[in-house]
Scaffold this active site. Structure first.
Site, short mmCIF file in Angstrom:
data_model
loop_
_atom_site.label_atom_id
_atom_site.label_comp_id
_atom_site.label_asym_id
_atom_site.label_seq_id
_atom_site.Cartn_x
_atom_site.Cartn_y
_atom_site.Cartn_z
CE1 TYR A 1 1.31 0.05 -4.33
CE2 TYR A 1 0.95 2.23 -3.39
CZ TYR A 1 1.79 1.29 -3.96
OH TYR A 1 3.11 1.60 -4.18
CG LEU A 2 -6.93 1.01 -1.62
CD1 LEU A 2 -7.71 1.91 -0.69
CD2 LEU A 2 -6.73 -0.37 -1.01
#
Length: 746
Positions: free
Chosen positions: A704-705
């Site tokens: 997600y990053l």
């Protein structure tokens, strides 16, 4: 005592005067002149007289002559008999002595005295050297020799180890450089259009697990106390259950009933007739055999482990790589999953069911037309061979428990995976420029007269603010009771007008993905709160909260707002933007590397909490923390001792101007600084470990990053990238490492 003749006395006095004069003039005792022809002294009569005196001296060492002779002894003997010109003369003399001894006469008196004289001379020289060395030591003129190591082999060993380490380091750097040179920089090439993923794909197909081998005859299965010889298929499935006897799964009724039902399907008619109750089955010997095999694997020798490792490496070399557009790429999961018992996560309704063995007839192969099609195992054929270059999978099949499609795909550091990640984060970056407009739209929709629009607006509010998953539609009873935003039920939320000083609070309590509990109390806007009350009217606890909304309709609406936008993109966007904001707030250029990493982990932790990435505390957590605390206490004691020594060194240096004391003072200062740095690093590690006790940081970091945020942060704060990403993660995000500059902004 024998008296000396006047002639002998004159000779001695004359010799002494000559030697004293020579020593005073040159400092070196003179040697007697020798005849070139005979090698004897020129004054033969004098030599004979001295020989006689020497013989007398050896008999009476306390005489005056002895004292005199101690002063006049030369480095080379005066007697011509001791000066040998050729070896033959010495051998001749020894032979004459032997003949005399055989004749009974014994060695001559003069010969004995000569031997004694040589020994005495040698002792005198040694005593003189020892005395002179002692005198020089007392005067401080003799420097102490450097102490050599006890064993030169120790130094050689240390030197060899150092050389080996340097060679290994150099080899590692060389391999790293070669790897970088060989790396396929696909991100620098033009991208394919029209959904094309590749133009050439060739591989060896999947690796199938080995066929079942029956247990030895002395390992038996018992039913109702009697041994039963099972057929191979029934025995294999029974062994699956026996291997799990020490696991809590086998105590659950759902697991046991599902297993027994599927097991009976694998039995022949005779076995099904006999075996009717699982409680009467005794798998003890099968379980003991499994445990013994596990112990044997643990106790294998280094050589045995190496044999297995080499065999596995051969499998990897054959099946673990493919050619993608003529570049060698690593395959992620090239092995077909072996048969076994399905477990699932949480209280899955299908736990205990049999995962059947996958055959080549169940497998679909995907490769390019101009490649060599993989050969199926002997006697088998593939279900289908495709040439679809719009998909990224190499092999697919459908498993029997849940009916889901399984894939063999490339490794995480491959081009196909990297491109997919890059596209995902680029779409999330595009959302940044449109999120304001989208938020205004769904806030306006909260007042819509249509119920479906209001429900969609509230769901988007939760997905945006709380990073909830959208949730997927599932058939009843097909999976564990896990839900997402769109599949929330009335029983999953509780409304509080006021709670802990906050108004309009919504309390969430449900099982999310992988049966991870989501529990949160969140204050919301009054309009959202009123809509939730409206949605819950006249509904039972098991009814859907958003009964007019589904994941597909929600994503269809989002894609109309922005191409490629889904509920998951919101989750990626909020995770990445939160990391960037937290890093700006928490990071400080003046901090140590350990403190900077703590700031990074805290920013990552904020994202993990937002995304509900939880984990169970490790079993060894308490012991690990106790060990770390013990090390911290020891380091604090060393720190206190180092400070005391520094204080004393300052005092000594102040009282004296000796430069050596200043050197000692500087060493003590460095020792204190070193202890302080080590103590700080340990304390930061303890804090970080405690805060991460129930938080999983890796999930958000890998999925997600945006990795470009982390790479830019490392470059700006001079933090080594390997402190944030390990080698596997750096390979996965190689595209981000090579293309990201310091000024990158998500």
């Amino acid at each position: 005592m024998t008296q000396l003749t006047s002639e002998n006395k004159e000779v001695m006095v004359k010799n002494e005067k000559i030697e004293e004069t020579s020593e005073i003039t040159t400092g070196v005792k003179p040697k007697k002149a020798r005849s070139k022809a005979t090698g004897k002294t020129q004054n033969g009569s004098k030599a004979k007289a001295q020989k006689k005196i020497k013989g007398q001296r050896s008999e009476d060492p306390d005489s005056e002559v002895d004292c005199t002779m101690r002063l006049t002894v030369k480095e080379e003997p005066d007697n011509a008999d001791f000066v040998t010109e050729k070896r033959g003369k010495k051998r001749k003399r020894l032979k004459e002595e032997e003949e005399e001894e055989e004749a009974g006469e014994g060695p001559s008196k003069s010969r004995k005295s000569d031997k004694k004289l040589v020994k005495k001379k040698k002792r005198t020289e040694e005593d003189g050297e020892a005395a002179s060395e002692k005198k020089r030591k007392s005067e401080g003129k003799l420097k102490k020799p450097k102490k050599e190591p006890k064993e030169s082999s120790d130094l050689d060993k240390v030197k060899r180890i150092k050389e080996e380490r340097e060679a290994a380091r150099a080899l590692k750097l060389k391999l790293k450089e070669e790897e970088e040179q060989q790396r396929w920089r696909w991100w620098e090439e033009e991208r394919y259009e029209d959904g094309v993923k590749w133009r050439f794909l060739e591989h060896k197909g999947p690796y199938f697990p080995p066929e079942y081998t029956p247990v030895p005859p002395d390992v038996r299965f018992y039913y109702d106390g009697k041994p039963v010889k099972l057929s191979p298929r029934a025995e294999e499935v029974g062994l699956f259950f026996a291997q799990m006897l020490d696991h809590e799964y086998t105590t659950k009724e759902v697991f046991r009933s599902n297993f027994f039902r599927d097991w009976r399907k694998e039995m022949n008619l005779e076995e099904r007739t006999l075996i009717a109750d699982l409680n009467k089955c005794d798998f003890g010997e099968l379980h003991a055999m499994h445990k013994s095999k596990v112990e044997a694997r643990k106790n294998m020798t280094k050589e045995e482990k190496q044999v297995i490792k080499d065999a596995n490496q051969k499998i990897v070399d054959e099946f673990g790589f493919c050619l993608l557009d003529h570049h060698k790429e690593r395959i992620g999961n090239f092995k077909i999953e072996p048969p076994g018992l399905f477990r699932g996560r949480g209280e899955h309704p299908k736990m205990g069911m049999l995962k059947k063995r996958i055959q080549p007839e169940d497998v679909i192969i995907n490769c390019s037309k101009d490649s060599r099609i993989p050969e199926p195992p002997a006697g088998h054929r593939w279900k289908e061979v495709r040439h679809d270059n719009t998909v990224t999978w190499l092999v697919s099949w459908t498993e029997n428990v849940q009916g889901s499609v399984k894939y063999i795909m490339l490794n995480a550091n491959s081009k196909l995976k990297g491109e997919k990640d890059w596209e995902k984060y680029e779409v999330a970056r595009q959302l940044k420029s449109r999120v304001g407009q989208i938020r205004s739209q769904y806030l306006e929709d909260l007042k819509s007269k249509q119920m479906v629009t209001r429900q969609r607006a509230v769901a988007l509010y939760f997905i945006d603010k709380l990073a909830l998953r959208a949730g997927n539609e599932k058939e009843e009873g097909e999976s564990a009771d896990t839900v997402g935003c769109c599949s929330l039920r009335v029983e999953h939320i509780t409304l509080h007008d006021t709670l802990a000083g906050e108004s309009c609070v919504v309390e969430f309590d449900f099982l999310g993905k992988d049966s991870i509990r989501y529990y949160n109390k969140v204050p919301v806007s009054k309009r959202v709160f009123k809509n939730l009350k409206l949605f819950m009217e006249n509904k039972q606890p098991g009814d859907d909260l958003f009964d007019r909304l589904s994941t597909s309709t929600l994503n269809k609406h989002l894609s109309s707002l922005m191409p490629g936008l889904t509920a998951k993109v919101f989750r990626t966007y909020n995770a990445s933007i939160t990391l960037q904001q937290q890093l700006k707030e928490l990071s400080n250029m003046s901090d140590s590397t350990a403190e900077k990493l703590l700031s990074y982990n805290r920013a990552n932790r904020a994202v993990a909490i937002l995304c509900n990435h939880q984990r169970a505390p490790p079993k060894s957590f308490d012991q690990s923390m106790a060990n770390l605390q013990s090390k911290i206490d020891t380091r604090r004691e060393q720190m206190a001792q180092a400070k005391r020594e520094l204080k004393q060194a300052k005092k000594d240096a102040k009282e004296s101007s000796d430069p050596k004391l200043m050197t000692v003072l500087e060493k003590k200062r460095k020792a204190v600084a070193r202890c302080k740095e080590q103590l700080l690093r340990m304390e930061v590690q303890a804090t970080d470990k405690e805060e991460n006790k129930q938080i999983a940081l890796s999930t958000s970091k890998l999925n997600y990053l945006d990795p470009r945020i982390s790479v830019a942060w490392c470059k700006n704060l001079d933090v080594p990238l390997d402190k944030v990403y390990n080698k596997t993660q750096r390979d996965k995000f190689a595209w981000a490492v090579h293309m990201t500059e310091k000024d990158f902004e998500f």
